[in-house]
Design a protein around this motif. Structure first.
Motif, PDB file in Angstrom:
ATOM      1  N   MET A 242      23.533   6.263  27.057  1.00 27.80           N
ATOM      2  CA  MET A 242      22.777   6.705  28.218  1.00 27.80           C
ATOM      3  C   MET A 242      23.735   7.323  29.250  1.00 27.80           C
ATOM      4  N   PHE A 243      23.369   8.526  29.742  1.00 23.69           N
ATOM      5  CA  PHE A 243      24.118   9.195  30.798  1.00 23.69           C
ATOM      6  C   PHE A 243      23.204   9.352  32.001  1.00 23.69           C
ATOM      7  N   GLY A 244      23.760   9.188  33.192  1.00 19.89           N
ATOM      8  CA  GLY A 244      22.980   9.368  34.410  1.00 19.89           C
ATOM      9  C   GLY A 244      23.810  10.021  35.493  1.00 19.89           C
ATOM     10  N   VAL A 245      23.145  10.739  36.377  1.00 19.41           N
ATOM     11  CA  VAL A 245      23.829  11.375  37.492  1.00 19.41           C
ATOM     12  C   VAL A 245      22.839  11.535  38.639  1.00 19.41           C
ATOM     13  N   GLY A 246      23.362  11.493  39.869  1.00 21.50           N
ATOM     14  CA  GLY A 246      22.488  11.694  41.021  1.00 21.50           C
ATOM     15  C   GLY A 246      23.176  11.417  42.344  1.00 21.50           C
ATOM     16  N   PRO A 247      22.491  11.725  43.438  1.00 18.76           N
ATOM     17  CA  PRO A 247      23.046  11.515  44.773  1.00 18.76           C
ATOM     18  C   PRO A 247      22.857  10.067  45.250  1.00 18.76           C
ATOM     19  N   PHE A 248      23.676   9.687  46.225  1.00 16.26           N
ATOM     20  CA  PHE A 248      23.515   8.379  46.865  1.00 16.26           C
ATOM     21  C   PHE A 248      23.806   8.503  48.346  1.00 16.26           C
ATOM     22  N   ALA A 249      23.327   7.547  49.107  1.00 11.61           N
ATOM     23  CA  ALA A 249      23.637   7.430  50.534  1.00 11.61           C
ATOM     24  C   ALA A 249      23.773   5.952  50.862  1.00 11.61           C
ATOM     25  N   ASN A 250      24.805   5.613  51.621  1.00 10.02           N
ATOM     26  CA  ASN A 250      25.030   4.235  52.068  1.00 10.02           C
ATOM     27  C   ASN A 250      25.227   4.224  53.575  1.00 10.02           C
ATOM     28  N   TYR A 251      24.640   3.227  54.221  1.00 10.72           N
ATOM     29  CA  TYR A 251      24.873   2.999  55.641  1.00 10.72           C
ATOM     30  C   TYR A 251      25.563   1.650  55.782  1.00 10.72           C
ATOM     31  N   TYR A 252      26.718   1.635  56.443  1.00 12.13           N
ATOM     32  CA  TYR A 252      27.527   0.427  56.600  1.00 12.13           C
ATOM     33  C   TYR A 252      27.381  -0.102  58.021  1.00 12.13           C
ATOM     34  N   PHE A 253      27.245  -1.422  58.139  1.00 11.38           N
ATOM     35  CA  PHE A 253      27.197  -2.018  59.473  1.00 11.38           C
ATOM     36  C   PHE A 253      28.033  -3.284  59.489  1.00 11.38           C
ATOM     37  N   ALA A 254      28.693  -3.495  60.614  1.00 14.23           N
ATOM     38  CA  ALA A 254      29.591  -4.631  60.838  1.00 14.23           C
ATOM     39  C   ALA A 254      30.732  -4.670  59.825  1.00 14.23           C
ATOM     40  N   ARG A 255      31.001  -3.570  59.161  1.00 14.79           N
ATOM     41  CA  ARG A 255      32.061  -3.443  58.149  1.00 14.79           C
ATOM     42  C   ARG A 255      32.037  -4.569  57.109  1.00 14.79           C
ATOM     43  N   SER A 256      30.902  -5.253  57.006  1.00 19.82           N
ATOM     44  CA  SER A 256      30.763  -6.293  55.996  1.00 19.82           C
ATOM     45  C   SER A 256      29.483  -6.154  55.189  1.00 19.82           C
ATOM     46  N   PHE A 257      28.554  -5.298  55.619  1.00 17.78           N
ATOM     47  CA  PHE A 257      27.268  -5.170  54.936  1.00 17.78           C
ATOM     48  C   PHE A 257      26.903  -3.694  54.775  1.00 17.78           C
ATOM     49  N   TYR A 258      26.031  -3.424  53.814  1.00 16.56           N
ATOM     50  CA  TYR A 258      25.575  -2.050  53.617  1.00 16.56           C
ATOM     51  C   TYR A 258      24.147  -2.042  53.092  1.00 16.56           C
TER      52      TYR A 258
ATOM     53  N   TYR B 160      18.436   9.818  34.197  1.00 15.66           N
ATOM     54  CA  TYR B 160      19.077   9.337  32.979  1.00 15.66           C
ATOM     55  C   TYR B 160      18.652  10.150  31.765  1.00 15.66           C
ATOM     56  N   PHE B 161      19.607  10.351  30.867  1.00 17.18           N
ATOM     57  CA  PHE B 161      19.376  10.952  29.555  1.00 17.18           C
ATOM     58  C   PHE B 161      19.688   9.878  28.524  1.00 17.18           C
ATOM     59  N   ILE B 162      18.702   9.512  27.706  1.00 20.19           N
ATOM     60  CA  ILE B 162      18.806   8.366  26.819  1.00 20.19           C
ATOM     61  C   ILE B 162      18.727   8.805  25.361  1.00 20.19           C
ATOM     62  N   ASN B 163      19.632   8.271  24.544  1.00 20.54           N
ATOM     63  CA  ASN B 163      19.621   8.489  23.110  1.00 20.54           C
ATOM     64  C   ASN B 163      19.625   7.110  22.463  1.00 20.54           C
ATOM     65  N   TYR B 164      18.564   6.778  21.723  1.00 14.94           N
ATOM     66  CA  TYR B 164      18.396   5.447  21.142  1.00 14.94           C
ATOM     67  C   TYR B 164      18.096   5.573  19.655  1.00 14.94           C
ATOM     68  N   LYS B 165      18.740   4.722  18.850  1.00 11.37           N
ATOM     69  CA  LYS B 165      18.463   4.707  17.417  1.00 11.37           C
ATOM     70  C   LYS B 165      18.305   3.261  16.950  1.00 11.37           C
ATOM     71  N   ASP B 166      17.167   2.979  16.340  1.00  8.85           N
ATOM     72  CA  ASP B 166      16.919   1.688  15.726  1.00  8.85           C
ATOM     73  C   ASP B 166      17.467   1.748  14.304  1.00  8.85           C
ATOM     74  N   LYS B 167      18.465   0.931  13.975  1.00  8.75           N
ATOM     75  CA  LYS B 167      19.122   0.980  12.670  1.00  8.75           C
ATOM     76  C   LYS B 167      18.253   0.424  11.555  1.00  8.75           C
ATOM     77  N   PHE B 168      17.380  -0.511  11.876  1.00  7.39           N
ATOM     78  CA  PHE B 168      16.565  -1.160  10.853  1.00  7.39           C
ATOM     79  C   PHE B 168      15.436  -0.251  10.373  1.00  7.39           C
ATOM     80  N   TYR B 169      14.732   0.400  11.305  1.00  7.51           N
ATOM     81  CA  TYR B 169      13.590   1.248  10.960  1.00  7.51           C
ATOM     82  C   TYR B 169      13.936   2.740  10.942  1.00  7.51           C
ATOM     83  N   ASN B 170      15.193   3.086  11.230  1.00  9.83           N
ATOM     84  CA  ASN B 170      15.635   4.477  11.309  1.00  9.83           C
ATOM     85  C   ASN B 170      14.769   5.270  12.293  1.00  9.83           C
TER      86      ASN B 170
END
Length: 175
Positions: free
Chosen positions: A84-100, A108-118
């Motif tokens: 699985m690959f994923g990409v995207g933007p984020f934003a964080n707001y920090y307060f009291a330099r101890s919390f955010y 996400y781009f997902i590639n899945y293979k079930d080995k038992f049932y092919n």
């Protein structure tokens, strides 16, 4: 084997981030931030999980940061294999330099293979994570982040994810 690999990853990541923060000064005027997280897991049926999520941010103000985060994960077991690959933007707001509080939109781009049932699946999914947490200083401008995010777009029967709730641990250098 598990008792050896997990402490090894913790020591490696800790030494990488402690080396980055050596010599950094509190007067650092650089507005760029770097960080991310890594994960590894083991389970029954020879399951193995490896994940990395690098991030690059820019301090818009002293307390507001925006940027781009990526993720890649690889899972395998006796019964399935998934990438699985994923990409995207984020934003964080920090307060009291101890919390955010933050928001993170991932596609996400997902590639899945079930080995038992092919059985194979190539799919895509978008997630909007909202949440926050606590930050622990580990250097002059380096922090470890411990938090919880919730995917507000998660739907029980139509998502590839088993839950919308995601705990996270990551590191940020440059705050």
């Amino acid at each position: 084997m598990k008792n050896f690999i997990i402490p090894l990853f913790i020591m490696i990541s800790g030494s990488m981030f402690s080396q980055v923060s050596i010599g950094a000064s509190p007067e650092n005027n650089n507005r760029w931030t770097f960080g991310g997280g890594i994960g590894v897991g083991f389970g029954s049926q020879s399951s193995f999980y490896l994940q990395a999520s690098p991030r690059v941010g820019y301090k818009l103000t002293e307390d507001l940061e925006g940027g781009v985060v990526g993720s890649v994960s690889w899972q395998t077991s006796d019964y399935y294999r998934s990438t699985m690959f994923g990409v995207g933007p984020f934003a964080n707001y920090y307060f009291a330099r101890s919390f955010y509080v933050g928001a993170n939109l991932q596609h996400y781009f997902i590639n899945y293979k079930d080995k038992f049932y092919n059985y194979k699946v190539n799919d895509q999914e978008t997630a909007l994570y909202l949440g926050g947490g606590y930050m622990q200083r580990i250097g002059s401008n380096s922090f470890m982040q411990l938090g919880v995010m919730y995917n507000v777009l998660w739907k029980e029967n139509s998502s590839i994810f088993s839950s919308g709730l995601v705990p996270n641990i990551g590191f940020v250098v440059g705050l």
